[in-house]
Design a protein around this motif. Structure first.
Motif, PDB file in Angstrom:
ATOM      1  N   VAL A   1       0.844  -1.201   0.000  1.00  0.00           N
ATOM      2  CA  VAL A   1       0.000   0.000   0.000  1.00  0.00           C
ATOM      3  C   VAL A   1       0.876   1.247   0.000  1.00  0.00           C
ATOM      4  CG1 VAL A   1      -1.689   1.323   1.328  1.00  0.00           C
ATOM      5  CG2 VAL A   1      -1.960  -1.153   1.086  1.00  0.00           C
TER       6      VAL A   1
ATOM      7  N   ALA B   1       1.500   4.804  -2.535  1.00  0.00           N
ATOM      8  CA  ALA B   1       1.552   6.169  -2.010  1.00  0.00           C
ATOM      9  C   ALA B   1       2.870   6.850  -2.356  1.00  0.00           C
ATOM     10  CB  ALA B   1       1.342   6.146  -0.498  1.00  0.00           C
TER      11      ALA B   1
ATOM     12  N   LYS C   1       2.773   7.900  -5.974  1.00  0.00           N
ATOM     13  CA  LYS C   1       1.884   9.062  -6.099  1.00  0.00           C
ATOM     14  C   LYS C   1       2.590  10.351  -5.673  1.00  0.00           C
ATOM     15  CE  LYS C   1      -1.929  11.080  -3.422  1.00  0.00           C
ATOM     16  NZ  LYS C   1      -1.194  11.669  -2.300  1.00  0.00           N
TER      17      LYS C   1
ATOM     18  N   VAL D   1      -5.660   7.858  -7.634  1.00  0.00           N
ATOM     19  CA  VAL D   1      -5.191   7.680  -6.266  1.00  0.00           C
ATOM     20  C   VAL D   1      -5.481   9.000  -5.557  1.00  0.00           C
ATOM     21  CG1 VAL D   1      -3.273   7.016  -4.775  1.00  0.00           C
ATOM     22  CG2 VAL D   1      -3.363   6.182  -7.136  1.00  0.00           C
TER      23      VAL D   1
ATOM     24  N   ASP E   1      -3.760   9.242   0.586  1.00  0.00           N
ATOM     25  CA  ASP E   1      -2.984   8.186   1.231  1.00  0.00           C
ATOM     26  C   ASP E   1      -2.479   8.671   2.576  1.00  0.00           C
ATOM     27  OD1 ASP E   1       0.193   8.858   1.160  1.00  0.00           O
ATOM     28  OD2 ASP E   1      -0.807   9.751  -0.572  1.00  0.00           O
ATOM     29  N   SER E   2      -2.150   7.726   3.424  1.00  0.00           N
ATOM     30  CA  SER E   2      -1.544   8.063   4.714  1.00  0.00           C
ATOM     31  C   SER E   2      -0.937   6.807   5.321  1.00  0.00           C
ATOM     32  CB  SER E   2      -2.587   8.639   5.678  1.00  0.00           C
ATOM     33  OG  SER E   2      -1.987   8.936   6.941  1.00  0.00           O
TER      34      SER E   2
ATOM     35  N   SER F   1      -4.575   6.707   9.958  1.00  0.00           N
ATOM     36  CA  SER F   1      -4.233   6.527   8.540  1.00  0.00           C
ATOM     37  C   SER F   1      -5.463   6.687   7.658  1.00  0.00           C
ATOM     38  CB  SER F   1      -3.615   5.146   8.325  1.00  0.00           C
ATOM     39  OG  SER F   1      -2.398   5.010   9.029  1.00  0.00           O
TER      40      SER F   1
ATOM     41  N   ALA G   1      -6.120   9.813   5.003  1.00  0.00           N
ATOM     42  CA  ALA G   1      -6.289   9.490   3.586  1.00  0.00           C
ATOM     43  C   ALA G   1      -7.621  10.004   3.056  1.00  0.00           C
ATOM     44  CB  ALA G   1      -6.177   7.978   3.375  1.00  0.00           C
TER      45      ALA G   1
ATOM     46  N   SER H   1      -5.106  -4.379  -3.759  1.00  0.00           N
ATOM     47  CA  SER H   1      -5.570  -3.153  -4.425  1.00  0.00           C
ATOM     48  C   SER H   1      -5.991  -3.455  -5.855  1.00  0.00           C
ATOM     49  CB  SER H   1      -4.461  -2.094  -4.423  1.00  0.00           C
ATOM     50  OG  SER H   1      -4.155  -1.671  -3.116  1.00  0.00           O
TER      51      SER H   1
ATOM     52  N   ALA I   1      -1.381   1.711   7.129  1.00  0.00           N
ATOM     53  CA  ALA I   1      -1.450   2.525   5.914  1.00  0.00           C
ATOM     54  C   ALA I   1      -2.830   2.423   5.305  1.00  0.00           C
ATOM     55  CB  ALA I   1      -0.398   2.088   4.900  1.00  0.00           C
TER      56      ALA I   1
ATOM     57  N   ILE J   1      -5.112   3.890   1.564  1.00  0.00           N
ATOM     58  CA  ILE J   1      -5.251   4.697   0.355  1.00  0.00           C
ATOM     59  C   ILE J   1      -6.714   4.715  -0.063  1.00  0.00           C
ATOM     60  CG2 ILE J   1      -2.920   4.363  -0.571  1.00  0.00           C
ATOM     61  CD1 ILE J   1      -4.074   2.176  -2.397  1.00  0.00           C
TER      62      ILE J   1
END
Length: 380
Positions: A150, A154, A157, A230, A233-234, A255, A259, A320, A373, A375
């Motif tokens: 994941v 990110a 991105k 996308v 994210d975090s 997270s 996101a 994903s 994480a 997204i």
């Protein structure tokens, strides 16, 4: 106006098939790669998800011709096969990033030599794959336990948003190895049968192996058949414990929240959650708490671990990809082996194939050391 980042192509190599189409067909039919395997000589067979070596070699030889100076490990063959179809359609340039996500890489090489072989280093694995396909930029390795896949999305991105690259290939892979199996055995985390994420009778994970690849760009061409943004994210580390997840879900909650704030998407707008769902007692409970804190308990949710096992650094990218396939086919896949809720907080766990309109996807992951994480993806 903020630049937008897109995933426009992807592929995967798993026990269920050597491309996305084969995997989706198997998943839609409810098939699982989890079966009894004997990996370590002095141990009994146990449930895991493993790619057939003979079929892997046959598929590899169909695509690649080796010369006398070349040799590839099992993991490298998986990675090369996953990436080749994307390279055929999107040629790397001097502004293209190459990002490898893996937890242990070629760790099995340690068993084969008394001295530390150079090829066991993750950087060497990334360099070998990048060199094979002619990448001109220095490879980037993302290795942060089970959130690596994941996080790699990110990282791609944010590197493109920062102007460092025009586009990126993200590749992820891990294999079954004695090292990994011994590690999870030491935690008494391996289940006695096929894993049951979120189920009352869950008792541990199944280890799996897979490779996956995705192409990420800010400039999709007009003829792309698959386009996902996308949006956000975090990654937050709550530093709870070296192996145990937080009892309050702090890191995963933060997270997800971060996101979704970046994505400008509310809890009510999320159509589907592709969760981590390892089938261990504490991970699944932690996730249930975090999802409830974000008021996501009514959103349809599944874990893919019952189909693929836990593929470590490959799991986040692989799952994903499957979630994006779900959106394209307007189909929610069930969380395999789930029967009765075994977490303290309510969740809307998918029990059978369902038709649904899916626009916004939340993908989460958690791992050792308190890492988490998330997204948010949007189908365009």
């Amino acid at each position: 106006m903020k630049k937008e980042i897109f995933i426009t192509d992807y592929n995967c190599v798993t026990p269920l098939g050597f491309n996305v189409e084969a995997n989706w067909k198997a998943l839609s039919e409810g098939k699982s790669g989890v079966a009894l395997h004997k990996i370590i000589d002095n141990q009994d067979a146990f449930y895991a998800s493993m790619i057939d070596s003979e079929k892997l070699n046959e598929e590899f030889n169909r695509f690649f011709t080796q010369n006398d100076n070349e040799s590839f490990t099992r993991l490298e063959k998986m990675l090369l096969l996953s990436l080749q179809p994307l390279i055929d359609k999107h040629k790397p340039s001097e502004n293209t990033a190459f990002i490898l996500s893996t937890t242990k890489g070629n760790i099995s090489l340690l068993k084969k030599q008394s001295e530390l072989p150079e090829g066991v280093y993750l950087s060497k694995l990334a360099e070998k794959i990048a060199h094979f396909f002619g990448f001109k930029t220095k490879p980037v390795v993302v290795s942060n336990a089970c959130v690596s896949g994941v996080m790699a999305i990110a990282v791609a991105k944010n590197m493109i948003l920062a102007g460092r690259y025009k586009d990126a290939f993200v590749i992820a892979g891990d294999e079954l190895s004695e090292f990994v199996i011994s590690g999870f055995n030491s935690f008494q985390a391996i289940g006695s049968g096929p894993c049951k994420p979120y189920d009352k009778n869950r008792n541990g994970i199944n280890i799996g192996e897979a490779a996956a690849a995705a192409y990420i760009t800010a400039e999709p061409s007009e003829n792309e058949a698959t386009i996902f943004k996308v949006l956000g994210d975090s990654a937050v580390n709550d530093a709870n414990h070296i192996s145990g997840p937080s009892r309050t879900g702090d890191g995963l909650y933060a997270s997800i929240k971060n996101a979704m704030i970046e994505a400008q998407v509310s809890s009510e707008q999320i159509d589907f959650i592709s969760a981590h769902g390892t089938a261990t007692l504490y991970n699944d409970e932690m996730e249930a708490i975090a999802f409830n804190r974000m008021e996501l308990q009514h959103i349809p949710l599944n874990s893919m671990k019952g189909y693929y096992g836990h593929c470590l650094g490959a799991s986040g990218l692989l799952e994903s990809i499957i979630s994006m396939e779900s959106a394209l086919y307007n189909t929610l896949l069930p969380s395999k082996n789930f029967e009765e809720t075994g977490v303290s907080q309510p969740l809307n766990i998918i029990k059978e194939n369902q038709t649904a309109s899916i626009r916004y996807i939340l993908k989460t992951a958690s791992g050792f050391g308190g890492c988490n994480a998330a997204i948010v993806l949007e189908k365009c």
